[in-house]
Design a protein around this motif. Structure first.
Motif, PDB file in Angstrom:
ATOM      1  N   ASN A   1       0.864  -1.179   0.000  1.00 60.36           N
ATOM      2  CA  ASN A   1       0.000   0.000   0.000  1.00 60.36           C
ATOM      3  C   ASN A   1       0.902   1.230   0.000  1.00 60.36           C
ATOM      4  OD1 ASN A   1      -1.663   2.220   0.697  1.00 60.36           O
ATOM      5  ND2 ASN A   1      -3.113   0.865   1.717  1.00 60.36           N
ATOM      6  N   CYS A   2       0.922   1.934  -1.115  1.00 61.38           N
ATOM      7  CA  CYS A   2       1.850   3.058  -1.266  1.00 61.38           C
ATOM      8  C   CYS A   2       1.550   4.200  -0.301  1.00 61.38           C
ATOM      9  CB  CYS A   2       1.807   3.581  -2.703  1.00 61.38           C
ATOM     10  SG  CYS A   2       2.361   2.373  -3.928  1.00 61.38           S
ATOM     11  N   GLY A   3       0.327   4.265   0.205  1.00 63.15           N
ATOM     12  CA  GLY A   3      -0.020   5.337   1.128  1.00 63.15           C
ATOM     13  C   GLY A   3       0.251   4.998   2.573  1.00 63.15           C
ATOM     14  N   ALA A   4       0.656   3.758   2.843  1.00 62.50           N
ATOM     15  CA  ALA A   4       0.845   3.328   4.229  1.00 62.50           C
ATOM     16  C   ALA A   4       2.299   3.355   4.678  1.00 62.50           C
ATOM     17  CB  ALA A   4       0.285   1.913   4.412  1.00 62.50           C
ATOM     18  N   ILE A   5       3.223   3.636   3.766  1.00 61.38           N
ATOM     19  CA  ILE A   5       4.649   3.632   4.087  1.00 61.38           C
ATOM     20  C   ILE A   5       5.162   5.070   4.145  1.00 61.38           C
ATOM     21  CG2 ILE A   5       6.922   2.775   3.401  1.00 61.38           C
ATOM     22  CD1 ILE A   5       4.937   0.581   4.063  1.00 61.38           C
TER      23      ILE A   5
ATOM     24  N   SER B   1      13.340   2.309   0.079  1.00 62.00           N
ATOM     25  CA  SER B   1      13.957   1.123   0.647  1.00 62.00           C
ATOM     26  C   SER B   1      13.019  -0.080   0.589  1.00 62.00           C
ATOM     27  CB  SER B   1      14.372   1.397   2.101  1.00 62.00           C
ATOM     28  OG  SER B   1      14.761   0.213   2.748  1.00 62.00           O
ATOM     29  N   GLU B   2      11.724   0.141   0.855  1.00 58.99           N
ATOM     30  CA  GLU B   2      10.762  -0.960   0.813  1.00 58.99           C
ATOM     31  C   GLU B   2      10.649  -1.535  -0.597  1.00 58.99           C
ATOM     32  OE1 GLU B   2       8.824  -2.477   3.166  1.00 58.99           O
ATOM     33  OE2 GLU B   2       9.907  -1.367   4.716  1.00 58.99           O
ATOM     34  N   LEU B   3      10.605  -0.657  -1.588  1.00 61.23           N
ATOM     35  CA  LEU B   3      10.418  -1.121  -2.960  1.00 61.23           C
ATOM     36  C   LEU B   3      11.694  -1.716  -3.556  1.00 61.23           C
ATOM     37  CD1 LEU B   3       8.227   1.728  -4.505  1.00 61.23           C
ATOM     38  CD2 LEU B   3       7.550  -0.652  -4.141  1.00 61.23           C
ATOM     39  N   PHE B   4      12.802  -1.023  -3.400  1.00 56.47           N
ATOM     40  CA  PHE B   4      14.009  -1.394  -4.132  1.00 56.47           C
ATOM     41  C   PHE B   4      15.086  -2.028  -3.253  1.00 56.47           C
ATOM     42  CE2 PHE B   4      12.582   2.652  -6.409  1.00 56.47           C
ATOM     43  CZ  PHE B   4      11.671   1.945  -7.185  1.00 56.47           C
ATOM     44  N   GLY B   5      14.894  -1.999  -1.938  1.00 51.01           N
ATOM     45  CA  GLY B   5      15.864  -2.609  -1.036  1.00 51.01           C
ATOM     46  C   GLY B   5      16.943  -1.633  -0.584  1.00 51.01           C
ATOM     47  N   HIS B   6      17.807  -2.091   0.317  1.00 49.51           N
ATOM     48  CA  HIS B   6      18.924  -1.251   0.771  1.00 49.51           C
ATOM     49  C   HIS B   6      20.075  -2.145   1.216  1.00 49.51           C
ATOM     50  CE1 HIS B   6      16.598  -1.830   4.638  1.00 49.51           C
ATOM     51  NE2 HIS B   6      17.819  -2.204   5.020  1.00 49.51           N
ATOM     52  N   LYS B   7      21.248  -1.549   1.246  1.00 54.77           N
ATOM     53  CA  LYS B   7      22.438  -2.250   1.730  1.00 54.77           C
ATOM     54  C   LYS B   7      22.639  -1.950   3.207  1.00 54.77           C
ATOM     55  CE  LYS B   7      24.815  -4.232  -0.646  1.00 54.77           C
ATOM     56  NZ  LYS B   7      24.765  -5.651  -1.056  1.00 54.77           N
ATOM     57  N   LYS B   8      23.218  -2.881   3.896  1.00 54.97           N
ATOM     58  CA  LYS B   8      23.522  -2.710   5.312  1.00 54.97           C
ATOM     59  C   LYS B   8      24.368  -1.449   5.521  1.00 54.97           C
ATOM     60  CE  LYS B   8      25.891  -5.015   9.153  1.00 54.97           C
ATOM     61  NZ  LYS B   8      26.631  -6.241   9.573  1.00 54.97           N
TER      62      LYS B   8
ATOM     63  N   ASN C   1      20.824  -4.653   8.320  1.00 52.36           N
ATOM     64  CA  ASN C   1      20.987  -5.812   7.440  1.00 52.36           C
ATOM     65  C   ASN C   1      20.668  -5.411   6.010  1.00 52.36           C
ATOM     66  OD1 ASN C   1      21.495  -8.071   9.409  1.00 52.36           O
ATOM     67  ND2 ASN C   1      19.474  -7.427  10.163  1.00 52.36           N
ATOM     68  N   ASP C   2      21.117  -6.218   5.066  1.00 47.55           N
ATOM     69  CA  ASP C   2      20.714  -6.025   3.677  1.00 47.55           C
ATOM     70  C   ASP C   2      19.226  -6.345   3.541  1.00 47.55           C
ATOM     71  OD1 ASP C   2      23.275  -5.372   3.008  1.00 47.55           O
ATOM     72  OD2 ASP C   2      23.745  -7.268   2.013  1.00 47.55           O
ATOM     73  N   ASN C   3      18.552  -5.584   2.684  1.00 48.60           N
ATOM     74  CA  ASN C   3      17.137  -5.827   2.397  1.00 48.60           C
ATOM     75  C   ASN C   3      16.966  -5.872   0.884  1.00 48.60           C
ATOM     76  OD1 ASN C   3      14.353  -5.885   2.192  1.00 48.60           O
ATOM     77  ND2 ASN C   3      14.074  -3.735   2.743  1.00 48.60           N
ATOM     78  N   PRO C   4      16.481  -6.979   0.325  1.00 51.30           N
ATOM     79  CA  PRO C   4      16.393  -7.078  -1.135  1.00 51.30           C
ATOM     80  C   PRO C   4      15.335  -6.167  -1.741  1.00 51.30           C
ATOM     81  CG  PRO C   4      15.352  -8.978  -0.126  1.00 51.30           C
ATOM     82  CD  PRO C   4      16.017  -8.206   0.985  1.00 51.30           C
ATOM     83  N   GLY C   5      14.321  -5.776  -0.970  1.00 48.46           N
ATOM     84  CA  GLY C   5      13.244  -4.944  -1.508  1.00 48.46           C
ATOM     85  C   GLY C   5      12.139  -5.776  -2.133  1.00 48.46           C
TER      86      GLY C   5
ATOM     87  N   GLN D   1       8.823  12.186  -6.224  1.00 48.85           N
ATOM     88  CA  GLN D   1      10.207  11.728  -6.383  1.00 48.85           C
ATOM     89  C   GLN D   1      10.260  10.224  -6.619  1.00 48.85           C
ATOM     90  OE1 GLN D   1      12.758  12.589  -3.055  1.00 48.85           O
ATOM     91  NE2 GLN D   1      14.608  11.848  -4.076  1.00 48.85           N
ATOM     92  N   MET D   2       9.424   9.484  -5.903  1.00 48.01           N
ATOM     93  CA  MET D   2       9.393   8.036  -6.079  1.00 48.01           C
ATOM     94  C   MET D   2       8.745   7.657  -7.397  1.00 48.01           C
ATOM     95  SD  MET D   2      11.002   6.285  -3.997  1.00 48.01           S
ATOM     96  CE  MET D   2      10.356   4.807  -4.750  1.00 48.01           C
TER      97      MET D   2
END
Length: 305
Positions: free
Chosen positions: A30-34, A41-48, A56-60, A81-82
């Motif tokens: 839900n794009c309005g809940a984040i 970070s939720e969509l595309f992930g992030h590095k530790k 931790n690493d997150n794949p997204g 922006q997103m």
């Protein structure tokens, strides 16, 4: 696209499970809940270590949905922006995690939903026109429940089955109660109908009668009370039937509920209750005795009116 509560995510899941990607993940967001600072970070992930709290690493979600489907609910809530970054991902079919220097190829089907008029959002500068046309390949408008009343009996049957023990005889809904639902506009759509049925089952037990419905539904469907004959004439078209059943037991159970309701409404006055049910008093007394209702301690029917 459609109003809130019309079942857009359910349709998205149906598209997924009926397609060639059904054995792969279905991932919903839900794009309005984040919060805006977390959605990339939720969509595309992030590095530790890429930001405070990234332990931790997150794949997204896009990579989690690889090979399957990602469902972006309320896409109209996505920050501008997103929207730009999402457009790049859709065009290049590659994602880059926050804090990473490399892209990763992805293979996902993207389904998006909104209850907004995105063309108006474009005109107001709140949604990117290029992203709209990139997403708007196949548009499925989902009509509100008030425009597809024929779905109400099916949905009622579905919700009764979902809320009840499938190993027991399922509760029934009376034709009058179903007619009330058919006459109500349901501004909250299917989500509101779901709540109405859950409430009615809590109050009604083995049968759903009009008095088990919320006052809003009764007031919204009050035209159905123009006469008992009109409700009865509508019953063959709207009554829900699931076979096999014990017909005698079902009819007796429903009859008992109507008699009890009539007695409650008349404060125990039997002749008035009989009139409400369209019965002569002799027939009404027979049913009282048959179901053990309105008896005195001595076991005789009290004839007081």
């Amino acid at each position: 696209s459609g109003e809130s509560g019309t079942g857009k995510e359910l349709i998205a899941r149906a598209v997924h499970v009926r397609g060639t990607r059904k054995s792969k993940p279905f991932v919903a967001l839900n794009c309005g809940a984040i919060p805006e600072n977390r959605i990339e970070s939720e969509l595309f992930g992030h590095k530790k270590g890429s930001f405070t709290g990234a332990v931790n690493d997150n794949p997204g979600l896009f990579r989690q949905a690889h090979g399957g489907t990602i469902f972006l609910d309320e896409i109209g809530e996505l920050p501008l922006q997103m929207q730009t970054k999402l457009l790049r991902v859709l065009q290049e079919k590659r994602v880059r995690s926050v804090g990473d220097v490399h892209d990763a190829a992805i293979d996902v089907r993207v389904l998006a939903a909104t209850n907004r008029d995105l063309k108006r959002e474009i005109a107001a500068g709140r949604f990117r026109e290029d992203l709209f046309y990139r997403l708007n390949v196949v548009n499925i408008p989902v009509p509100p429940l008030r425009e597809r009343k024929e779905d109400i009996p099916l949905l009622v049957r579905y919700f009764i089955g979902r809320f009840c023990d499938p190993d027991q005889v399922l509760p029934r809904i009376s034709p009058d109660a179903l007619q009330q639902l058919m006459n109500y506009p349901f501004p909250g759509n299917i989500r509101e109908l779901e709540n109405v049925i859950e409430r009615a089952l809590v109050l009604g037990g083995n049968a759903i009668l009009p008095e088990h419905l919320p006052e809003d539904v009764l007031q919204g469907g009050k035209e159905s009370w123009s006469g008992a004959s009109s409700a009865r004439s509508a019953a063959p078209e709207t009554q829900i039937i699931t076979l096999p059943i014990d017909l005698e037991a079902e009819l007796a159970n429903l009859e008992r509920h109507y008699i009890t309701s009539a007695l409650e409404q008349t404060g125990g006055l039997k002749k008035q209750a009989a009139t409400l049910l369209g019965l002569n008093f002799r027939s009404f007394r027979y049913r009282l005795k048959k179901y053990g209702l309105g008896e005195t301690q001595g076991g005789e029917i009290d004839d007081n009116v």
